[in-house]
Scaffold this motif. Structure first.
Motif, PDB file in Angstrom:
ATOM      1  N   ASN A  78       0.854  -1.180   0.000  1.00 44.63           N
ATOM      2  CA  ASN A  78       0.000   0.000   0.000  1.00 44.63           C
ATOM      3  C   ASN A  78       0.893   1.234   0.000  1.00 44.63           C
ATOM      4  N   TYR A  79       0.292   2.382  -0.315  1.00 43.67           N
ATOM      5  CA  TYR A  79       1.062   3.620  -0.378  1.00 43.67           C
ATOM      6  C   TYR A  79       0.423   4.676   0.508  1.00 43.67           C
ATOM      7  N   SER A  80       1.271   5.473   1.156  1.00 46.81           N
ATOM      8  CA  SER A  80       0.765   6.599   1.940  1.00 46.81           C
ATOM      9  C   SER A  80       0.422   7.743   0.998  1.00 46.81           C
ATOM     10  N   MET A  81      -0.234   8.769   1.544  1.00 46.64           N
ATOM     11  CA  MET A  81      -0.548   9.990   0.788  1.00 46.64           C
ATOM     12  C   MET A  81       0.690  10.557   0.109  1.00 46.64           C
ATOM     13  N   SER A  82       1.833  10.489   0.806  1.00 42.85           N
ATOM     14  CA  SER A  82       3.062  11.090   0.281  1.00 42.85           C
ATOM     15  C   SER A  82       3.792  10.141  -0.671  1.00 42.85           C
ATOM     16  N   GLY A  83       3.193   8.965  -0.936  1.00 44.04           N
ATOM     17  CA  GLY A  83       3.794   8.047  -1.889  1.00 44.04           C
ATOM     18  C   GLY A  83       4.736   7.027  -1.274  1.00 44.04           C
ATOM     19  N   ARG A  84       4.821   7.017   0.047  1.00 44.37           N
ATOM     20  CA  ARG A  84       5.697   6.045   0.703  1.00 44.37           C
ATOM     21  C   ARG A  84       5.108   4.640   0.566  1.00 44.37           C
ATOM     22  N   GLU A  85       5.953   3.672   0.195  1.00 43.04           N
ATOM     23  CA  GLU A  85       5.489   2.297  -0.010  1.00 43.04           C
ATOM     24  C   GLU A  85       5.578   1.492   1.280  1.00 43.04           C
ATOM     25  N   ILE A  86       4.484   0.787   1.620  1.00 49.55           N
ATOM     26  CA  ILE A  86       4.458  -0.117   2.767  1.00 49.55           C
ATOM     27  C   ILE A  86       4.295  -1.531   2.210  1.00 49.55           C
ATOM     28  N   THR A  87       5.284  -2.394   2.416  1.00 51.90           N
ATOM     29  CA  THR A  87       5.212  -3.769   1.921  1.00 51.90           C
ATOM     30  C   THR A  87       4.615  -4.674   2.993  1.00 51.90           C
ATOM     31  N   TYR A  88       3.587  -5.440   2.629  1.00 51.46           N
ATOM     32  CA  TYR A  88       3.046  -6.433   3.564  1.00 51.46           C
ATOM     33  C   TYR A  88       3.800  -7.747   3.424  1.00 51.46           C
ATOM     34  N   GLU A  89       3.980  -8.206   2.195  1.00 54.68           N
ATOM     35  CA  GLU A  89       4.758  -9.432   1.992  1.00 54.68           C
ATOM     36  C   GLU A  89       5.067  -9.620   0.523  1.00 54.68           C
TER      37      GLU A  89
ATOM     38  N   ASP B 159      -1.692   2.985   8.849  1.00 59.79           N
ATOM     39  CA  ASP B 159      -1.790   4.158   9.725  1.00 59.79           C
ATOM     40  C   ASP B 159      -0.549   4.280  10.616  1.00 59.79           C
ATOM     41  N   LEU B 160      -0.138   3.158  11.223  1.00 58.82           N
ATOM     42  CA  LEU B 160       1.025   3.199  12.117  1.00 58.82           C
ATOM     43  C   LEU B 160       2.299   3.570  11.359  1.00 58.82           C
ATOM     44  N   SER B 161       2.349   3.189  10.082  1.00 58.25           N
ATOM     45  CA  SER B 161       3.562   3.422   9.297  1.00 58.25           C
ATOM     46  C   SER B 161       3.629   4.834   8.736  1.00 58.25           C
ATOM     47  N   THR B 162       2.466   5.461   8.575  1.00 52.25           N
ATOM     48  CA  THR B 162       2.475   6.717   7.816  1.00 52.25           C
ATOM     49  C   THR B 162       1.842   7.909   8.541  1.00 52.25           C
ATOM     50  N   LEU B 163       1.066   7.667   9.606  1.00 46.97           N
ATOM     51  CA  LEU B 163       0.425   8.788  10.300  1.00 46.97           C
ATOM     52  C   LEU B 163       1.112   9.080  11.628  1.00 46.97           C
ATOM     53  N   ALA B 164       1.142  10.348  11.998  1.00 50.08           N
ATOM     54  CA  ALA B 164       1.620  10.720  13.331  1.00 50.08           C
ATOM     55  C   ALA B 164       0.575  10.276  14.357  1.00 50.08           C
ATOM     56  N   ALA B 165       1.024  10.110  15.598  1.00 49.17           N
ATOM     57  CA  ALA B 165       0.128   9.647  16.670  1.00 49.17           C
ATOM     58  C   ALA B 165      -1.106  10.543  16.781  1.00 49.17           C
ATOM     59  N   SER B 242      -8.824  13.065   6.504  1.00 51.05           N
ATOM     60  CA  SER B 242      -8.630  12.838   5.061  1.00 51.05           C
ATOM     61  C   SER B 242      -7.363  13.519   4.548  1.00 51.05           C
ATOM     62  N   ASP B 243      -7.050  14.677   5.133  1.00 54.74           N
ATOM     63  CA  ASP B 243      -5.865  15.415   4.687  1.00 54.74           C
ATOM     64  C   ASP B 243      -4.592  14.581   4.811  1.00 54.74           C
ATOM     65  N   VAL B 244      -4.538  13.730   5.830  1.00 62.55           N
ATOM     66  CA  VAL B 244      -3.310  12.942   6.030  1.00 62.55           C
ATOM     67  C   VAL B 244      -3.432  11.496   5.554  1.00 62.55           C
ATOM     68  N   ARG B 245      -4.681  10.984   5.542  1.00 62.61           N
ATOM     69  CA  ARG B 245      -4.850   9.568   5.216  1.00 62.61           C
ATOM     70  C   ARG B 245      -5.189   9.350   3.746  1.00 62.61           C
ATOM     71  N   GLY B 246      -5.807  10.334   3.129  1.00 67.02           N
ATOM     72  CA  GLY B 246      -6.157  10.185   1.714  1.00 67.02           C
ATOM     73  C   GLY B 246      -7.522   9.567   1.532  1.00 67.02           C
TER      74      GLY B 246
END
Lengths: 246, 246
Positions: A78-89, B159-165, B242-246
């Motif tokens: 999956n990708y974050s809003m900023s385009g960061r890639e998160i690999t599950y497997e 969420d844990l990987s890309t969002l602030a607490a 939505s601004d941070v999660r998309g």
């Protein structure tokens, strides 16, 4: 994105594999099915070829097929809003994927990316659900796969919630070392893992991965050699991880 | 920890529910089973009562029973080395749990804690697997539950990987508000959520939760009233998320 190989091309794929043997015979999920059923199921599949780095499934897309990875390697992401890639497997030949949408009928929960050139057979959801009903052992195998996914996700949530990024990188190196162990206390990870891949698997930055690798090299725990990462002291790496993870 | 109510006590439980109706008739997983099967399954269960805050399942324990939560409320949790609690979810009457170990036979992947006084029926793994084989629709319901668990875990990892607490706390408040919405743009969350419970669900500290709530109150988005948290502006909260999660 989805280069569906239509009927004409199926003949070519069939020729490639020899007339008598189904491509699906390499899929452990279907190993107990009689040969005639495999052939019938394969006839209901669409064939799709993907090149390395091509998107196979887009998150939130409405497709609900069960996918068999007959040849190749893919990454569940999956990708974050900023385009960061998160690999599950990552999955290799013989795996099935897309089971979440095939089970609940809702849009895709993740993306799937080809890492190598890949051949995927897409089975319609209705056929998959019918198979689960007719072959209870197949349904149990799907459940076992889902149970393994839940366990891995629960552990990752715990790690993300309680470990610093540095410890998560160490834990990921330990995991890869255990898969490549060649002596009681040593392992050769080959090829050298790409920093950004490790970063994507443990949700951190490439810079953090580089910093942890340098630190472990300085301590003599690992060494970068030609084409391989050699772990010299797995016990010490294990104990660093156990100290924080329990 | 596991106060098993033995045969003598089962009579008491049976009297409590009336002779003709099975306690398991309240469990949606088993809703399609004939009454005589429900009775037979209930006879193969062990009855266990737990008081609030009592541990029902310990992580890594070797039990593999499928558990039916007939009455009460429980929390699925794990703990870090330092004792920090990570909540995966909360389940209420009618739910089943423990399915991961019941499917794969491996030790428990999480702990389970009673939040209220609870009555749990424990079904041996072998009987559960036999039910999955004999009732394909029951197997499908288990798969649907597992698919929902995987989706929730994938979202939480993202969420844990890309969002602030701070954003994760806002997202959790939005989730609770959506479950309690009583006007298009407003919701009353009752009772007021405990700070440490929110912290445990989104893997942060109570202090961060308190800081976010104060900040949202100052902005007029929410208000703490007697016994309830009133969300005055769900659209604004939604747009912050939505601004941070998309």
């Amino acid at each position: 994105m989805l280069e569906t190989v239509a009927t004409g091309h199926q003949a070519k794929v069939s020729a490639e594999r020899g007339a008598e043997r189904s491509l699906l015979s390499q899929v452990p999920l279907l190993s107990e099915l009689p040969v005639q059923d495999l052939t019938r199921i394969e006839q209901q599949c669409r064939y799709r070829r993907f090149t390395a780095d091509e998107l196979i499934v887009d998150r939130d897309s409405p497709s609900t097929d069960l996918l068999f990875l007959v040849r190749g390697q893919v990454r569940i992401v999956n990708y974050s809003m900023s385009g960061r890639e998160i690999t599950y497997e990552e999955l290799t030949s013989g795996a099935f994927l897309g089971e979440i949408s095939a089970i609940d009928g809702a849009p895709r929960s993740t993306g799937v990316m080809a890492i190598e050139d890949s051949l995927v057979l897409a089975l319609p959801r209705s056929v998959f659900l019918d198979l689960c009903t007719r072959y209870p052992n197949l349904a149990l195998k799907v459940m076992q796969r889902l149970a393994a996914m839940v366990r891995a996700a629960q552990d990752r949530i715990l790690d993300l919630s309680t470990l610093a990024a540095q410890s998560r990188v160490q834990a990921e190196l330990l995991r890869q070392a255990q898969a490549h162990r060649n002596r009681p206390n040593a392992a050769i990870i080959e090829p050298i893992p790409v920093h950004s891949d490790i970063a994507s698997r443990v949700s951190t930055t490439r810079e953090t991965v580089a910093r942890v690798l340098n630190d472990l090299a300085r301590k003599g725990i690992l060494e970068r050699c030609k084409g391989a990462l050699v772990i010299h002291d797995m016990r010490r790496l294990q104990s660093m991880v156990s100290d924080v993870r329990g």
